[in-house]
Structure formats: structure tokens, C-alpha cells
Design an enzyme around this catalytic site. Sequence first.
Site, short mmCIF file in Angstrom:
data_model
loop_
_atom_site.label_atom_id
_atom_site.label_comp_id
_atom_site.label_asym_id
_atom_site.label_seq_id
_atom_site.Cartn_x
_atom_site.Cartn_y
_atom_site.Cartn_z
N ASN A 20 1.01 -1.12 -0.01
CA ASN A 20 -0.02 -0.04 -0.09
C ASN A 20 0.85 1.22 0.06
OD1 ASN A 20 -2.53 -1.12 0.17
ND2 ASN A 20 -2.34 -1.69 2.30
N VAL A 21 2.07 1.36 0.90
CA VAL A 21 2.68 2.47 1.07
C VAL A 21 3.92 2.60 0.13
CG1 VAL A 21 3.87 3.97 2.81
CG2 VAL A 21 2.01 2.61 3.38
N ARG A 52 7.95 -9.81 -1.60
CA ARG A 52 7.96 -11.03 -1.49
C ARG A 52 7.58 -12.00 -2.80
NH1 ARG A 52 4.59 -11.23 3.98
NH2 ARG A 52 3.23 -10.15 2.37
N LYS A 116 5.67 1.41 12.81
CA LYS A 116 5.37 1.72 13.69
C LYS A 116 5.50 0.33 15.03
CE LYS A 116 0.91 0.77 12.21
NZ LYS A 116 -0.10 1.20 11.13
N VAL A 143 3.71 7.28 12.53
CA VAL A 143 2.65 7.94 13.40
C VAL A 143 1.81 8.71 12.70
CG1 VAL A 143 2.02 8.82 15.55
CG2 VAL A 143 4.12 7.75 15.31
N GLY A 145 0.11 8.97 9.71
CA GLY A 145 0.08 8.98 8.61
C GLY A 145 0.81 10.41 7.87
N ASP A 212 -2.55 -0.92 17.82
CA ASP A 212 -1.97 0.14 16.84
C ASP A 212 -1.75 1.53 17.71
OD1 ASP A 212 -1.36 0.73 14.02
OD2 ASP A 212 -2.96 2.00 14.59
N LYS A 216 1.93 3.72 18.71
CA LYS A 216 2.01 4.95 18.13
C LYS A 216 2.13 6.00 19.40
CE LYS A 216 -0.67 4.28 13.91
NZ LYS A 216 -1.92 4.32 13.04
N GLY A 327 -3.56 5.35 4.87
CA GLY A 327 -3.74 5.40 3.47
C GLY A 327 -2.44 5.34 2.56
P1 NDP Z 1 1.60 -4.03 2.99
O1 NDP Z 1 1.28 -5.15 3.70
O2 NDP Z 1 0.68 -3.50 1.69
O3 NDP Z 1 2.88 -4.05 2.21
C1 NDP Z 1 4.26 -4.76 2.71
C2 NDP Z 1 5.01 -4.84 1.55
O4 NDP Z 1 6.50 -5.62 2.09
C3 NDP Z 1 4.62 -5.95 0.54
O5 NDP Z 1 5.08 -5.49 -0.91
C4 NDP Z 1 5.40 -7.24 0.72
O6 NDP Z 1 5.86 -8.12 -0.52
C5 NDP Z 1 6.72 -6.64 1.21
N1 NDP Z 1 7.33 -7.77 1.94
C6 NDP Z 1 6.84 -8.19 3.03
N2 NDP Z 1 7.84 -9.23 3.74
C7 NDP Z 1 8.98 -9.05 2.84
C8 NDP Z 1 10.22 -9.72 2.92
N3 NDP Z 1 10.50 -10.59 3.68
N4 NDP Z 1 11.03 -9.43 1.95
C9 NDP Z 1 10.70 -8.44 1.02
N5 NDP Z 1 9.64 -7.96 0.93
C10 NDP Z 1 8.49 -8.22 1.90
O7 NDP Z 1 2.03 -3.06 3.96
P2 NDP Z 1 1.75 -1.57 3.96
O8 NDP Z 1 2.34 -0.95 2.69
O9 NDP Z 1 0.39 -1.02 4.34
O10 NDP Z 1 2.73 -0.87 5.28
C11 NDP Z 1 4.14 -0.72 5.22
C12 NDP Z 1 4.45 0.02 6.50
O11 NDP Z 1 3.94 1.30 6.43
C13 NDP Z 1 4.29 -0.89 7.72
O12 NDP Z 1 5.24 -0.89 8.75
C14 NDP Z 1 3.00 -0.08 8.24
O13 NDP Z 1 2.63 -0.26 9.66
C15 NDP Z 1 3.28 1.35 7.85
N6 NDP Z 1 2.02 2.23 7.56
C16 NDP Z 1 0.88 1.95 6.75
C17 NDP Z 1 0.14 2.77 6.79
C18 NDP Z 1 -1.09 2.32 5.77
O14 NDP Z 1 -2.01 3.27 5.79
N7 NDP Z 1 -1.15 1.42 5.11
C19 NDP Z 1 -0.15 4.01 7.44
C20 NDP Z 1 1.14 4.31 8.33
C21 NDP Z 1 2.08 3.51 8.37
P3 NDP Z 1 4.49 -8.67 -1.39
O15 NDP Z 1 3.69 -7.44 -2.06
O16 NDP Z 1 5.23 -9.26 -2.75
O17 NDP Z 1 3.73 -9.51 -0.48
N1 HSE Z 2 -4.64 0.44 10.73
C1 HSE Z 2 -3.87 1.98 10.90
C2 HSE Z 2 -5.19 3.10 11.30
C3 HSE Z 2 -3.53 2.42 9.75
O1 HSE Z 2 -6.19 2.58 10.88
O2 HSE Z 2 -4.78 4.00 11.69
C4 HSE Z 2 -2.50 3.58 9.79
O3 HSE Z 2 -1.53 3.49 10.72
#
Ligand code: NDP
Ligand code: HSE
Length: 454
Positions: A20-21, A52, A116, A143, A145, A212, A216, A327
Site C-alpha cells: 500500500n505505502v 515477496r 510503527k 505515526v 500518516g 496500533d 503510536k 492510506g
Molecule cells: P503491505 O502489507 O501493503 O506491504 C508490505 C510489503 O512488504 C509488500 O510489498 C510485501 O511484498 C513486502 N514484504 C513483506 N515481507 C517481505 C520480505 N521478507 N522481503 C521482501 N519484501 C517483503 O503494508 P503497507 O504498505 O500497508 O505498510 C508498510 C509499512 O507502513 C508498515 O510498517 C505499516 O505499519 C506502515 N504504515 C502503513 C500505513 C497504511 O495506511 N497502510 C499507514 C502508516 C504506516 P509482497 O507485496 O510481494 O507481498
Molecule cells: N490501521 C491503521 C489505522 C493504519 O487505522 O490508523 C495507519 O497506521
Amino acid sequence: VARQDARDRPLRLGVLGCGNVGAKFVELVDTEAEAIARRTGIELAVTRIAVRDPDKARPSSLDPASLSKRLTTDAAAVVTDPEVDLVVELIGGIEPAEELVLQALGAGKPVVSGNKELLASSGGELLAAAEAAGVDLLFEASVAGAIPLVRLLTESLAGERIVRLMGIVNGTTNYMLTRMSEEGLSYEEALAEAQALGYAEADPTADVEGFDAAAKAAILAGIAFDADVVASDVYREGITAIGPDDIAFAHRLGYEVKLLAVAERSVDQASEASETGRSGPPSVSVRVHPAMVPRDHPLASVRGSFNAVFLDGAAAGELMVYGRGAGGLPTASAVLGDVIDAAHHLREGSRSRSARRRAPDLRPMAVLRAQYYLSVDVADRPGVLAAVASVFGENDVSIRSMEQIGLAGEARLVFLTHTALEADMQATIAGLGRLEAVERVGCMLRVLGPEAGP
Ligand code: NDP
Ligand code: HSE
């Protein structure tokens, strides 16, 4: 070497994770690189991306051919690649993220992370590793976003004695409470909507049980009080016990129900500028729980998946930041800001300010003073109300108001107390649970102002 090179060619970014990010971050750098270079003088290029599953569809408009050239499943190889200057960790979780971050820092590469969970479990050690390596570890995205909160605390308010910090830092639960409050949705319906909109964690327990928000809160308390606070130090309650009746009752009294993360100094350290106050360990309370927030408080109007943090500084007074807390794109924006900062530092051979952290003196929840809301289901017969009220009295909890709602053969009693000690309120709840006429002790909420707390 990195310092000289960074002036002559784009700074090469190795991105771990393209979910996602990560996908939105790569898209932002690819599309905005020219504008960023014009504005900041920093040229950025994402050269390698670890995932992955390289065949998975990515949530972005990236050209698949340009993306696949950069993808690898070997995250460690991205970190050690001599052609990667800076590592962006967007994998999430503890392992392998922690090992990869330490490896990057050990190799003298700055790291930007949105993780986080990782920061709240070993932020102190990671920051120490970054300091030893003389490079940045930046984590604005971890923390709230897109809200520039970490930078606000570490830079703009660097000289400020933060007294209290109170915020809505989980978008999922705020969205759910808003829908339950405004549309009368059930808990289950509201959760299903939040999941469908992509706000919730893969396991929504992390959101609804407050894990979560606790992570934070630990990160924010660590920065605000220069203290080594970890997620397990944070007192935590989620929103699972809250029903439509509790929200309706709060409304009638002029409150909104919000899941709050609170971090505050003890009263003596908040007001005293004494040497003891400055040099002793920071005495702090860090907690996450639902609370009744008066409608005229700025946090009461934070709706949907938005986040906001309300700060109280000894000199600055009260201020609030508000914005998108979750997001892909909003979070990627925060990551990008950190990357540009780290790039500037790398170019100058400097790094971000980081304060020396101390072990905090964590105040137990039992010493909190607050007003409380409590709902109790009882048998509807003579003498029950008197028996229930006497449990409050025996435990030194003074009732401010009480309302009875009739149910089939039972009654729901809803109480609002005057300011009481948490330990006394917990003893009251335990005592009520032992009464034969009490069918169920329901939801307990701490009430924000005007008497005290939460
Ligand atoms: P996702 O689960 O959408 O993405 C994780 C990514 O990491 C995927 O692309 C996955 O690969 C890759 N991955 C996982 N394990 C491995 C590994 N061992 N080696 C290589 N690649 C790997 O997570 P998000 O993007 O939502 O979140 C990412 C970070 O940002 C987290 O720490 C989250 O807490 C933080 N965050 C997220 C927010 C959100 O709104 N989503 C908001 C604030 C912070 P593959 O796609 O191939 O499975
Ligand atoms: N699940 C988290 C939330 C994502 O709802 O705030 C952002 O950290």
C-alpha cells in the site's frame, strides 16, 4: 564517498516493500523527481525494490516494465548493494525489518521507515545504532500518516517542555466510532466498512483492541519526553465493549466517544522547572482507551479516518495537528519528506538531532484521577439500585448522575461519577461484578474534563 557522490548524481534509493505505502512511494518518486529536484536541489531515483512475490499486481499506476526491472525478492541484497545510498523500509513487522534496518545503518546508510511496530518495540536501540553510524533513522510515517508530527516534536518544539499529548491516532477506530455515532451502525457493520475501505490492519484486532494506537503512543511519548517507552509500557483498552447505547448516552450529555492515545508528565514535572524535575527520570503516564470527549473540544470534531493530536506545551500552550492518518498516498508523502531530509543531511555530512533517551518512571494506571461513565445491567426489582449505589460509596466513588433505561425484565443503569481515583473505580467495578442482582457490568469510559482527566 556517499557525501561526494550525492552531489554528482541522483541519490539512489533501495525500497523494501511495495505494498500500500511502498508502491505509492515509488510512484511519487518516479512522477515527482523533477519537481522535487527543482524545489529542493535533491535528485532522487528508486533503483531497487524488494518484495515477496514479484508477480503480484501493485496498487499503483507504475509502468509494469519499469517496475519489474527494479524488483527483487532478496531484501538483504538491496540493503548491501553498493549502488543503494539510502534504504526505505516499508515491509512492516519486526522480522526481517529489524535486521535489515540494523544492517543498513551498520553499513552507514540512512534509513527511512514507516514501521510503527518496529519503532515501538526497539526504537531506542535503532536510534542508538543510527547515532553510532552517524546517519539518520527517520520515521515520520510511523505515526498519524501524513501529519508532520514527529518533525513537529523533534524540530519546531525541540525546546518545549511537553506537558501532555492527546490524540486520535487510529483511523479505523475513529471511522467506526463516527459511523456508529452518526448513522447508528452496529460495531460489526462499522468494522466491515472500515475493512472494505482499506483502513484496517490485516488483522483488525490491532486496531479495535488499541494495539496500533498503543504503538503510536509509545513512539510519541518517546519523542515528547526523551524516554525509552515501548508498546508494552502503554496501558491499553480498545473499543470492543462500546455499544450504540453508550454512544447515544454520551450524545445526550454532549460528548463524542473517541479512542484516545494520551501521554502526559506527572503534575510535579509538568509545572516545576526545578532541577529535580529536569534531571530525574521523566515521570509519565502513557495510555490508550476510549473516552467521552466534550463536543466543544477540538478532538470531538475529528471524524472518519482522520487523525489529530492535541499538544500542551509549558511555553507554547495548546496546539493541534490534523490530517490523513492512514492510506498509501498520504503515508508515502510523509516517507518522501523524510527521504528528502535524509538526503540533505547525507549531502552535508550531518544528521538529524536526536535526544538522549532515559528510562521513564511509568505511572501506574491506578493513580489516574478522572470522571467515569459506567453502564450496569441489573435485575429490575426493589432494593437493587440502593445495593449498586452503596458499592460506589464503599469505594469512595461519588456519583454525579444516574439514569435508568428499562430493558425486558432487567434495567440498565448508567452512571456518571465525579472525579475519582482509577483504583477506586476498578474496585467499584469488581464489587458490582460480585452483586447477585448485577447481570453484567458493561462499558466503562473515562470522561475528558471539566473536573479532571482522563
Ligand atoms: P503491505 O502489507 O501493503 O506491504 C508490505 C510489503 O512488504 C509488500 O510489498 C510485501 O511484498 C513486502 N514484504 C513483506 N515481507 C517481505 C520480505 N521478507 N522481503 C521482501 N519484501 C517483503 O503494508 P503497507 O504498505 O500497508 O505498510 C508498510 C509499512 O507502513 C508498515 O510498517 C505499516 O505499519 C506502515 N504504515 C502503513 C500505513 C497504511 O495506511 N497502510 C499507514 C502508516 C504506516 P509482497 O507485496 O510481494 O507481498
Ligand atoms: N490501521 C491503521 C489505522 C493504519 O487505522 O490508523 C495507519 O497506521
